[in-house]
Design a protein around this motif. Structure first.
Motif, PDB file in Angstrom:
ATOM      1  N   LEU A   1       1.448 -25.017  47.706  1.00  0.00           N
ATOM      2  CA  LEU A   1       1.720 -25.135  46.275  1.00  0.00           C
ATOM      3  C   LEU A   1       0.572 -24.583  45.429  1.00  0.00           C
ATOM      4  O   LEU A   1       0.793 -23.937  44.396  1.00  0.00           O
ATOM      5  CB  LEU A   1       1.989 -26.598  45.917  1.00  0.00           C
ATOM      6  N   GLY A   2      -0.651 -24.842  45.866  1.00  0.00           N
ATOM      7  CA  GLY A   2      -1.797 -24.341  45.120  1.00  0.00           C
ATOM      8  C   GLY A   2      -1.811 -22.819  45.052  1.00  0.00           C
ATOM      9  O   GLY A   2      -1.992 -22.221  43.981  1.00  0.00           O
ATOM     10  N   LEU A   3      -1.608 -22.166  46.195  1.00  0.00           N
ATOM     11  CA  LEU A   3      -1.567 -20.703  46.221  1.00  0.00           C
ATOM     12  C   LEU A   3      -0.376 -20.174  45.437  1.00  0.00           C
ATOM     13  O   LEU A   3      -0.477 -19.145  44.747  1.00  0.00           O
ATOM     14  CB  LEU A   3      -1.502 -20.217  47.668  1.00  0.00           C
ATOM     15  N   ALA A   4       0.758 -20.864  45.531  1.00  0.00           N
ATOM     16  CA  ALA A   4       1.958 -20.401  44.827  1.00  0.00           C
ATOM     17  C   ALA A   4       1.748 -20.420  43.318  1.00  0.00           C
ATOM     18  O   ALA A   4       2.041 -19.442  42.622  1.00  0.00           O
ATOM     19  CB  ALA A   4       3.153 -21.268  45.218  1.00  0.00           C
ATOM     20  N   VAL A   5       1.243 -21.528  42.801  1.00  0.00           N
ATOM     21  CA  VAL A   5       1.025 -21.638  41.355  1.00  0.00           C
ATOM     22  C   VAL A   5      -0.028 -20.636  40.891  1.00  0.00           C
ATOM     23  O   VAL A   5       0.075 -20.059  39.803  1.00  0.00           O
ATOM     24  CB  VAL A   5       0.612 -23.078  40.988  1.00  0.00           C
ATOM     25  N   LEU A   6      -1.032 -20.391  41.717  1.00  0.00           N
ATOM     26  CA  LEU A   6      -2.120 -19.492  41.338  1.00  0.00           C
ATOM     27  C   LEU A   6      -1.707 -18.019  41.390  1.00  0.00           C
ATOM     28  O   LEU A   6      -2.082 -17.224  40.513  1.00  0.00           O
ATOM     29  CB  LEU A   6      -3.323 -19.728  42.266  1.00  0.00           C
ATOM     30  N   LEU A   7      -0.919 -17.640  42.386  1.00  0.00           N
ATOM     31  CA  LEU A   7      -0.687 -16.221  42.654  1.00  0.00           C
ATOM     32  C   LEU A   7       0.663 -15.690  42.182  1.00  0.00           C
ATOM     33  O   LEU A   7       0.783 -14.500  41.875  1.00  0.00           O
ATOM     34  CB  LEU A   7      -0.819 -15.962  44.162  1.00  0.00           C
ATOM     35  N   ILE A   8       1.691 -16.523  42.141  1.00  0.00           N
ATOM     36  CA  ILE A   8       3.027 -16.024  41.802  1.00  0.00           C
ATOM     37  C   ILE A   8       3.097 -15.423  40.394  1.00  0.00           C
ATOM     38  O   ILE A   8       3.734 -14.375  40.208  1.00  0.00           O
ATOM     39  CB  ILE A   8       4.079 -17.130  42.004  1.00  0.00           C
ATOM     40  N   PRO A   9       2.465 -16.014  39.369  1.00  0.00           N
ATOM     41  CA  PRO A   9       2.562 -15.397  38.030  1.00  0.00           C
ATOM     42  C   PRO A   9       2.080 -13.949  38.000  1.00  0.00           C
ATOM     43  O   PRO A   9       2.629 -13.130  37.265  1.00  0.00           O
ATOM     44  CB  PRO A   9       1.689 -16.303  37.162  1.00  0.00           C
ATOM     45  N   GLY A  10       1.062 -13.619  38.795  1.00  0.00           N
ATOM     46  CA  GLY A  10       0.537 -12.266  38.772  1.00  0.00           C
ATOM     47  C   GLY A  10       1.112 -11.347  39.827  1.00  0.00           C
ATOM     48  O   GLY A  10       1.266 -10.143  39.598  1.00  0.00           O
ATOM     49  N   LEU A  11       1.449 -11.900  40.984  1.00  0.00           N
ATOM     50  CA  LEU A  11       1.872 -11.071  42.110  1.00  0.00           C
ATOM     51  C   LEU A  11       3.349 -11.175  42.421  1.00  0.00           C
ATOM     52  O   LEU A  11       3.860 -10.414  43.249  1.00  0.00           O
ATOM     53  CB  LEU A  11       1.057 -11.448  43.363  1.00  0.00           C
ATOM     54  N   GLY A  12       4.055 -12.105  41.817  1.00  0.00           N
ATOM     55  CA  GLY A  12       5.486 -12.235  42.060  1.00  0.00           C
ATOM     56  C   GLY A  12       5.794 -12.604  43.491  1.00  0.00           C
ATOM     57  O   GLY A  12       5.237 -13.562  44.045  1.00  0.00           O
ATOM     58  N   ALA A  13       6.662 -11.826  44.127  1.00  0.00           N
ATOM     59  CA  ALA A  13       7.094 -12.127  45.486  1.00  0.00           C
ATOM     60  C   ALA A  13       5.921 -12.119  46.469  1.00  0.00           C
ATOM     61  O   ALA A  13       5.881 -12.918  47.412  1.00  0.00           O
ATOM     62  CB  ALA A  13       8.160 -11.131  45.935  1.00  0.00           C
ATOM     63  N   TRP A  14       4.959 -11.230  46.250  1.00  0.00           N
ATOM     64  CA  TRP A  14       3.810 -11.182  47.157  1.00  0.00           C
ATOM     65  C   TRP A  14       2.950 -12.443  47.038  1.00  0.00           C
ATOM     66  O   TRP A  14       2.335 -12.877  48.022  1.00  0.00           O
ATOM     67  CB  TRP A  14       2.976  -9.935  46.894  1.00  0.00           C
ATOM     68  N   GLY A  15       2.900 -13.044  45.871  1.00  0.00           N
ATOM     69  CA  GLY A  15       2.218 -14.320  45.752  1.00  0.00           C
ATOM     70  C   GLY A  15       2.894 -15.400  46.570  1.00  0.00           C
ATOM     71  O   GLY A  15       2.235 -16.230  47.215  1.00  0.00           O
ATOM     72  N   ALA A  16       4.242 -15.384  46.584  1.00  0.00           N
ATOM     73  CA  ALA A  16       4.992 -16.345  47.398  1.00  0.00           C
ATOM     74  C   ALA A  16       4.759 -16.099  48.880  1.00  0.00           C
ATOM     75  O   ALA A  16       4.675 -17.040  49.676  1.00  0.00           O
ATOM     76  CB  ALA A  16       6.479 -16.258  47.070  1.00  0.00           C
ATOM     77  N   VAL A  17       4.654 -14.820  49.283  1.00  0.00           N
ATOM     78  CA  VAL A  17       4.386 -14.487  50.685  1.00  0.00           C
ATOM     79  C   VAL A  17       3.041 -15.070  51.116  1.00  0.00           C
ATOM     80  O   VAL A  17       2.921 -15.704  52.182  1.00  0.00           O
ATOM     81  CB  VAL A  17       4.391 -12.958  50.891  1.00  0.00           C
ATOM     82  N   ILE A  18       2.018 -14.862  50.291  1.00  0.00           N
ATOM     83  CA  ILE A  18       0.678 -15.376  50.626  1.00  0.00           C
ATOM     84  C   ILE A  18       0.692 -16.900  50.676  1.00  0.00           C
ATOM     85  O   ILE A  18       0.094 -17.512  51.577  1.00  0.00           O
ATOM     86  CB  ILE A  18      -0.345 -14.873  49.599  1.00  0.00           C
ATOM     87  N   ALA A  19       1.391 -17.536  49.750  1.00  0.00           N
ATOM     88  CA  ALA A  19       1.459 -18.997  49.733  1.00  0.00           C
ATOM     89  C   ALA A  19       2.169 -19.525  50.974  1.00  0.00           C
ATOM     90  O   ALA A  19       1.708 -20.486  51.605  1.00  0.00           O
ATOM     91  CB  ALA A  19       2.181 -19.471  48.469  1.00  0.00           C
ATOM     92  N   ASN A  20       3.283 -18.898  51.323  1.00  0.00           N
ATOM     93  CA  ASN A  20       4.024 -19.337  52.500  1.00  0.00           C
ATOM     94  C   ASN A  20       3.200 -19.183  53.764  1.00  0.00           C
ATOM     95  O   ASN A  20       3.146 -20.088  54.609  1.00  0.00           O
ATOM     96  CB  ASN A  20       5.326 -18.539  52.605  1.00  0.00           C
ATOM     97  N   ALA A  21       2.546 -18.026  53.912  1.00  0.00           N
ATOM     98  CA  ALA A  21       1.710 -17.797  55.096  1.00  0.00           C
ATOM     99  C   ALA A  21       0.540 -18.772  55.129  1.00  0.00           C
ATOM    100  O   ALA A  21       0.188 -19.296  56.196  1.00  0.00           O
ATOM    101  CB  ALA A  21       1.204 -16.355  55.100  1.00  0.00           C
ATOM    102  N   GLY A  22      -0.056 -19.039  53.963  1.00  0.00           N
ATOM    103  CA  GLY A  22      -1.170 -19.976  53.916  1.00  0.00           C
ATOM    104  C   GLY A  22      -0.772 -21.372  54.349  1.00  0.00           C
ATOM    105  O   GLY A  22      -1.488 -22.026  55.120  1.00  0.00           O
TER     106      GLY A  22
END
Length: 507
Positions: free
Chosen positions: A377-398
């Motif tokens: 959740l932390g990575l998703a909230v931090l990265l999704i606004p700027g990276l979109g789907a790639w932010g979700a990918v990083i959050a899921n992998a993390g």
């Protein structure tokens, strides 16, 4: 039961589970495609909601207790304590009838919009019957008859999808399709009773109050149930919720499509975990010294299967996304590649769950999943606004790698197994990931028909993966191949021996 007997049953169960997965996924995909077209977007959404609601309620009420029943039952059965197993099965049936059945029946009654006759059928065959007979399915796991369970699951899948297809074409309502699934699956539950030991069959049909359960049962079952719910959030749902809040709808669609394809690609390998759970529990009870070699063998086998899926199938799948789903999903192509590699490594670590569960470490599993959820959740909230789907990918992998790292570290310490040895056993997965990346970026830059490029990428990735595994001496060992061969019929074993030889290091 001996360690060899447990191993043989586990391998046979894993083989039939893979067959069930390879057959069931295409059938379900085809039927769901027809159902979606017949019902339309809104009605198909309602069907998905009803299905997800039932799955959530069922998992919340039973997942931890069911896991505990199989763990405690498999240990007792392997040690020959059949009276303890029979009592546990009767208590499990009492819990389902007194606790699970009323709650699920209430949910069905409140949310299903079907005629009274259909409601009665859904309640009787979809709720009451499974509650009364579901101990048979648990017993197959306890007796390490997971091969029989996979065969029954295959028959159930085909029958369910056929019935759903007919009802969707004739009745054309989501509630009728949902009720049909409940009925067919409920009827199929009783098939398991024909394959269990007579004494256990009698125990299932004689429910008793769930009192006097084995020491430590609830201490393991409750955190395991909560861990299952949290794990579901970590695996996919949390990113979807955050993207629905912070991302553009198109980005959510790209991520959802890519995630679904990655899950389907590794479903056969992930299906191997189910047969391992009762086998490892029984092995720990009868031969503690065999657990460490079993852990290494499972890691080698899992990483080898994942390597071949990565190298052979992932790049072609990613390349074909625009052809299969349209140019509006072209951006999902590299996302499929990234999520597929992440899912591959998570699949290699999947059996770790079976080994940690066999230690009855429910609290440790819950703690690992809670930490992973915070990371996700932390990575998703931090990265999704700027990276979109790639932010979700990083959050899921993390999130997935956090769970894997915590549980793997715990199990390696308990086994006294050095990290470098475990990484050596998992080397094929790293080889497969490198081959997938090379095949994708090598062929995506070429011109020509996409289908031919996809076929070329798969062939090149497969050859490169096999060559690298043999050169680096990774993959299956001779003992691994022998274990598989002894568990299969002789004719199949000879063919598989040749195939497995390509996926092995030099003897």
């Amino acid at each position: 039961m001996s360690a060899g007997h447990l191993q043989q049953r586990a391998v046979r169960g894993a083989a039939w589970t893979v067959v069930n997965t390879f057959v069931g996924i295409p059938v379900a995909f085809a039927v769901n495609l027809v159902v979606a077209r017949v019902l339309g977007a809104s009605d198909y959404g309602r069907l998905a909601l009803l299905t997800a609601l039932m799955e959530f309620v069922g998992a919340l009420l039973t997942s931890g207790v069911a896991t505990a029943v199989i763990q405690f039952g498999a240990k007792a059965h392997a040690a020959g304590r059949t009276a303890d197993v029979a009592r546990l099965l009767s208590q499990w049936q009492g819990f389902r009838l007194l606790v699970v059945m009323p709650v699920v029946a209430t949910v069905v009654f409140l949310v299903a919009d079907v005629p009274p006759q259909a409601m009665a059928v859904a309640l009787v065959f979809g709720v009451v019957l499974p509650a009364a007979l579901d101990g048979g399915a648990a017993c197959l796991g306890i007796e390490n008859k997971t091969a029989d369970g996979a065969k029954i699951a295959l028959v159930t899948t085909i029958a369910t999808q056929a019935a759903v297809l007919v009802v969707a074409l004739v009745v054309r309502t989501p509630d009728a399709v949902w009720a049909t699934r409940l009925v067919v699956v409920g009827l199929a539950v009783g098939l398991c009773l024909f394959r269990v030991a007579p004494a256990y069959r009698v125990a299932v049909l004689r429910p008793i109050l769930p009192r006097g359960l084995p020491p430590g049962f609830w201490a393991f079952a409750v955190p395991m149930g909560l861990a299952g719910v949290v794990s579901g959030l970590v695996s996919s749902r949390s990113e979807v919720f955050v993207m629905n809040w912070l991302a553009e709808p198109a980005e959510l669609g790209i991520y959802a499509l890519a995630f679904g394809l990655a899950v389907h690609a590794f479903a056969p390998a992930q299906a191997l975990v189910g047969p391992l759970i009762p086998a490892i529990s029984g092995l720990r009870e009868v031969d503690e010294g065999a657990v460490e070699p079993a852990f290494r063998r499972v890691t080698r086998a899992g990483s080898t299967v994942v390597a071949l899926i990565l190298a052979t199938g992932l790049a072609p799948l990613a390349l074909l996304v625009p052809v299969l789903y349209g140019e509006e999903f072209a951006a999902a192509s590299p996302v499929v590649l990234a999520l597929g590699i992440s899912a591959g490594f998570a699949t290699v670590g999947g059996p770790v769950f079976a080994f940690v569960s066999a230690r009855l470490s429910g609290k440790a599993i819950l703690a690992a999943n809670l930490v992973a959820l915070v990371v996700d959740l932390g990575l998703a909230v931090l990265l999704i606004p700027g990276l979109g789907a790639w932010g979700a990918v990083i959050a899921n992998a993390g999130g997935a790698l956090t769970t894997l790292g915590i549980l793997s570290g715990r199990e390696l310490r308990a086994l006294g197994l050095p990290v470098r040895i475990a990484l050596r056993d998992a080397l094929p997965a790293f080889i497969g990931a490198v081959c997938a990346l090379g095949a994708y970026f090598g062929w995506v830059l070429l011109t020509g028909p996409v289908l031919l490029r996809a076929i070329g990428a798969g062939l090149v990735g497969a050859v490169l993966c096999v060559v690298l595994m043999r050169v680096m001496g990774s993959g299956l060992s001779a003992e691994d191949r022998g274990a598989v061969g002894r568990a299969l019929p002789s004719s199949v074993g000879r063919v598989m021996g040749r195939v497995l030889g390509w996926m092995s290091g030099p003897d």
